[in-house]
Write a protein that holds these residues in place. Structure first.
Motif, PDB file in Angstrom:
ATOM      1  N   ASP A 174      49.868  45.497  31.995  1.00  0.00           N
ATOM      2  CA  ASP A 174      50.539  45.555  30.697  1.00  0.00           C
ATOM      3  C   ASP A 174      49.634  45.250  29.513  1.00  0.00           C
ATOM      4  N   THR A 175      48.618  44.424  29.697  1.00  0.00           N
ATOM      5  CA  THR A 175      47.807  43.990  28.562  1.00  0.00           C
ATOM      6  C   THR A 175      46.346  44.370  28.745  1.00  0.00           C
ATOM      7  N   VAL A 176      45.670  44.543  27.614  1.00  0.00           N
ATOM      8  CA  VAL A 176      44.232  44.837  27.644  1.00  0.00           C
ATOM      9  C   VAL A 176      43.470  43.667  28.248  1.00  0.00           C
ATOM     10  N   ARG A 177      43.960  42.468  27.998  1.00  0.00           N
ATOM     11  CA  ARG A 177      43.297  41.278  28.535  1.00  0.00           C
ATOM     12  C   ARG A 177      43.231  41.320  30.052  1.00  0.00           C
ATOM     13  N   ASP A 178      44.333  41.680  30.704  1.00  0.00           N
ATOM     14  CA  ASP A 178      44.334  41.771  32.168  1.00  0.00           C
ATOM     15  C   ASP A 178      43.387  42.854  32.656  1.00  0.00           C
ATOM     16  N   TYR A 179      43.358  43.971  31.933  1.00  0.00           N
ATOM     17  CA  TYR A 179      42.466  45.073  32.318  1.00  0.00           C
ATOM     18  C   TYR A 179      41.003  44.651  32.187  1.00  0.00           C
ATOM     19  N   VAL A 180      40.667  43.989  31.088  1.00  0.00           N
ATOM     20  CA  VAL A 180      39.292  43.517  30.881  1.00  0.00           C
ATOM     21  C   VAL A 180      38.927  42.472  31.934  1.00  0.00           C
ATOM     22  N   LYS A 181      39.909  41.643  32.306  1.00  0.00           N
ATOM     23  CA  LYS A 181      39.657  40.638  33.337  1.00  0.00           C
ATOM     24  C   LYS A 181      39.299  41.303  34.667  1.00  0.00           C
ATOM     25  N   LEU A 182      40.019  42.362  35.034  1.00  0.00           N
ATOM     26  CA  LEU A 182      39.707  43.081  36.270  1.00  0.00           C
ATOM     27  C   LEU A 182      38.321  43.711  36.199  1.00  0.00           C
ATOM     28  N   CYS A 183      38.017  44.337  35.076  1.00  0.00           N
ATOM     29  CA  CYS A 183      36.687  44.954  34.922  1.00  0.00           C
ATOM     30  C   CYS A 183      35.584  43.903  34.989  1.00  0.00           C
ATOM     31  N   GLY A 184      35.842  42.729  34.402  1.00  0.00           N
ATOM     32  CA  GLY A 184      34.858  41.660  34.467  1.00  0.00           C
ATOM     33  C   GLY A 184      34.630  41.169  35.882  1.00  0.00           C
ATOM     34  N   MET A 185      35.700  41.056  36.658  1.00  0.00           N
ATOM     35  CA  MET A 185      35.568  40.645  38.053  1.00  0.00           C
ATOM     36  C   MET A 185      34.790  41.676  38.870  1.00  0.00           C
ATOM     37  N   LEU A 186      34.999  42.958  38.560  1.00  0.00           N
ATOM     38  CA  LEU A 186      34.269  44.009  39.264  1.00  0.00           C
ATOM     39  C   LEU A 186      32.786  43.986  38.896  1.00  0.00           C
ATOM     40  N   SER A 187      32.478  43.607  37.668  1.00  0.00           N
ATOM     41  CA  SER A 187      31.075  43.609  37.239  1.00  0.00           C
ATOM     42  C   SER A 187      30.246  42.562  37.980  1.00  0.00           C
ATOM     43  N   VAL A 188      30.897  41.522  38.521  1.00  0.00           N
ATOM     44  CA  VAL A 188      30.142  40.471  39.209  1.00  0.00           C
ATOM     45  C   VAL A 188      29.446  41.006  40.462  1.00  0.00           C
ATOM     46  N   PRO A 189      30.167  41.599  41.439  1.00  0.00           N
ATOM     47  CA  PRO A 189      29.452  42.160  42.603  1.00  0.00           C
ATOM     48  C   PRO A 189      28.566  43.341  42.236  1.00  0.00           C
ATOM     49  N   PHE A 190      28.974  44.135  41.237  1.00  0.00           N
ATOM     50  CA  PHE A 190      28.137  45.270  40.828  1.00  0.00           C
ATOM     51  C   PHE A 190      26.781  44.796  40.326  1.00  0.00           C
ATOM     52  N   LEU A 191      26.757  43.829  39.416  1.00  0.00           N
ATOM     53  CA  LEU A 191      25.502  43.320  38.881  1.00  0.00           C
ATOM     54  C   LEU A 191      24.701  42.592  39.962  1.00  0.00           C
ATOM     55  N   ALA A 192      25.391  41.969  40.909  1.00  0.00           N
ATOM     56  CA  ALA A 192      24.684  41.295  42.002  1.00  0.00           C
ATOM     57  C   ALA A 192      23.938  42.298  42.872  1.00  0.00           C
ATOM     58  N   VAL A 193      24.587  43.429  43.180  1.00  0.00           N
ATOM     59  CA  VAL A 193      23.922  44.458  43.986  1.00  0.00           C
ATOM     60  C   VAL A 193      22.759  45.078  43.211  1.00  0.00           C
ATOM     61  N   VAL A 194      22.941  45.335  41.914  1.00  0.00           N
ATOM     62  CA  VAL A 194      21.870  45.890  41.096  1.00  0.00           C
ATOM     63  C   VAL A 194      20.705  44.908  41.015  1.00  0.00           C
ATOM     64  N   ALA A 195      21.010  43.606  40.924  1.00  0.00           N
ATOM     65  CA  ALA A 195      19.960  42.592  40.877  1.00  0.00           C
ATOM     66  C   ALA A 195      19.137  42.570  42.158  1.00  0.00           C
ATOM     67  N   MET A 196      19.739  43.025  43.267  1.00  0.00           N
ATOM     68  CA  MET A 196      19.004  43.117  44.531  1.00  0.00           C
ATOM     69  C   MET A 196      18.156  44.380  44.604  1.00  0.00           C
ATOM     70  N   GLY A 197      18.207  45.212  43.555  1.00  0.00           N
ATOM     71  CA  GLY A 197      17.375  46.401  43.503  1.00  0.00           C
ATOM     72  C   GLY A 197      17.957  47.617  44.175  1.00  0.00           C
ATOM     73  N   ASP A 198      19.261  47.633  44.410  1.00  0.00           N
ATOM     74  CA  ASP A 198      19.910  48.763  45.081  1.00  0.00           C
ATOM     75  C   ASP A 198      20.913  49.395  44.120  1.00  0.00           C
ATOM     76  N   LEU A 199      20.421  50.238  43.219  1.00  0.00           N
ATOM     77  CA  LEU A 199      21.287  50.856  42.215  1.00  0.00           C
ATOM     78  C   LEU A 199      22.276  51.819  42.853  1.00  0.00           C
ATOM     79  N   GLY A 200      21.847  52.546  43.897  1.00  0.00           N
ATOM     80  CA  GLY A 200      22.746  53.498  44.559  1.00  0.00           C
ATOM     81  C   GLY A 200      23.967  52.821  45.138  1.00  0.00           C
ATOM     82  N   SER A 201      23.759  51.728  45.871  1.00  0.00           N
ATOM     83  CA  SER A 201      24.892  50.987  46.429  1.00  0.00           C
ATOM     84  C   SER A 201      25.704  50.318  45.324  1.00  0.00           C
ATOM     85  N   GLY A 202      25.027  49.909  44.251  1.00  0.00           N
ATOM     86  CA  GLY A 202      25.739  49.328  43.126  1.00  0.00           C
ATOM     87  C   GLY A 202      26.714  50.306  42.498  1.00  0.00           C
TER      88      GLY A 202
END
Length: 374
Positions: A174-202
């Motif tokens: 219902d709210t943009v805040r909830d949507y941004v919260k979900l996107c922020g949670m997704l960015s955590v594992p994504f950035l972690a995989v990219v930090a390991m040098g695996d952009l494809g898996s990221g």
């Protein structure tokens, strides 16, 4: 599910034995609120399961000894199958039930922590493994020598993590805040995989998680705005990459090999011949396979060493050369069948968490197919 299984076995045993089975059922199985007492629910489920096995053992012994009095053999096979169904249902109810609940904060945090640990596990001393051609991001289990890429497990954990977050909105964010919260949670594992040098898996982690967020009830304008923002960020990173590299004297934002891959993908004809070598050889392998392929053992691109890593990274090119257009088309049809079958399973799931998990897995398969074949 316990009552249903008991009813099946009650139908197997004839009237003169039903009283004994009913007494055993009531003596060993108690009513437990698994939400208030999860361990009690596990004990009750295990107790009921063993009672069903005891009845099944009696039936099996009757049949082995040729004593079929009191036993309806026509229903016996259904009863044995029902035991396995009961086991699967107990696991589903007791393992996944909390992930569907909005107040399951501990489970959600645990999934995120496990995800991060799995992603960075190649950095743990004693687990890191470097194979041929300098491949990184692998671990080797001490004692048994098993090697694998933990990021493959992290992809599934990320899907489960975002699915359990998205399921609390009941199909509508219902709210943009909830949507941004979900996107922020997704960015955590994504950035972690990219930090390991695996952009494809990221990218696989990002796309599969984004599919789950979209199916959780995100509004169309939010998704389009996010895509536009991502395109702008990518353009900015590409523009600033050379500036930072020249100022600091080393790769900062994007590794040089990653930039080379991007250049080859966008314009393979004008790319440097060394950078485009793998792509050119794979295209030659696909084209030389013709309509029916060269047959097993006659793939010259792989046998001659021109097609690198044909058993992993370029396995589709190897298959195309071996089995031709027909074999490649058949493989793609199998992928389509797999994806649509999983979508069908998602529609049949009563649990929103399981439904979102299926959709995320479909997104992962579809994007990996496009990334590795397209």
């Amino acid at each position: 599910e316990g009552v249903e299984c008991f009813a099946v076995f009650f139908g197997i045993v004839r009237h003169d034995e039903q009283d004994k089975v009913a007494d055993a059922f009531h003596a060993h199985v108690v009513r437990v609120d698994i939400h208030a007492d999860p361990l009690g629910g596990v004990r009750a489920a295990a107790d009921l399961r063993f009672q069903l096995v005891d009845v099944g053992t009696v039936l099996d012994t009757h049949e082995a000894n040729g004593k079929r009095d009191g036993v309806d053999e026509r229903l016996a096979r259904d009863g044995f199958f029902k035991i396995e169904v009961f086991d699967a249902e107990v696991v589903r109810r007791l393992v996944f039930r909390n992930l569907d609940r909005a107040d399951a904060v501990f489970e959600k945090i645990a999934l995120l922590v496990i995800d991060i640990i799995v992603i960075f596990s190649p950095k743990i001393p004693g687990l890191s493994y470097t194979g041929g051609l300098g491949m990184t991001g692998w671990i080797k289990i001490p004692g048994i020598g098993l090697t694998f890429q933990p990021v493959e497990l992290a992809k599934l954990i990320t899907i489960f993590f975002i699915a359990t977050l998205g399921s609390q909105y009941n199909g509508r964010i219902d709210t943009v805040r909830d949507y941004v919260k979900l996107c922020g949670m997704l960015s955590v594992p994504f950035l972690a995989v990219v930090a390991m040098g695996d952009l494809g898996s990221g990218l696989v982690v990002l796309v599969s998680g984004a599919v789950v967020i979209c199916m959780s009830g995100a509004r169309r304008e939010w998704v389009l705005s996010t895509l536009a923002l991502l395109v702008g960020l990518v353009a900015l990173v590409l523009a600033l990459d050379s500036v930072f590299d020249s100022l600091l004297g080393h790769d900062v934002l994007i590794k040089q090999y990653q930039m080379n891959r991007l250049t080859v993908f966008i314009d393979p004809d004008n790319a440097d011949s060394d950078d485009a070598y793998n792509l050119q050889q794979s295209l030659i392998a696909v084209g030389s396979g013709g309509f029916f392929g060269k047959g097993l053992g006659h793939a010259t691109q792989s046998a001659g060493g021109f097609l690198p890593e044909f058993h992993t990274d370029f396995v589709f090119a190897f298959l195309s050369e071996t089995f031709g257009f027909c074999g490649s088309f058949f493989l793609l049809c199998l992928y389509v069948l797999l994806i649509f079958s999983t979508i069908r399973v998602a529609f049949k799931c009563e649990s929103l968490f399981l439904r979102l998990s299926c959709v995320g897995i479909v997104g992962m398969w579809a994007f990996q197919t496009f990334e590795n074949i397209g």
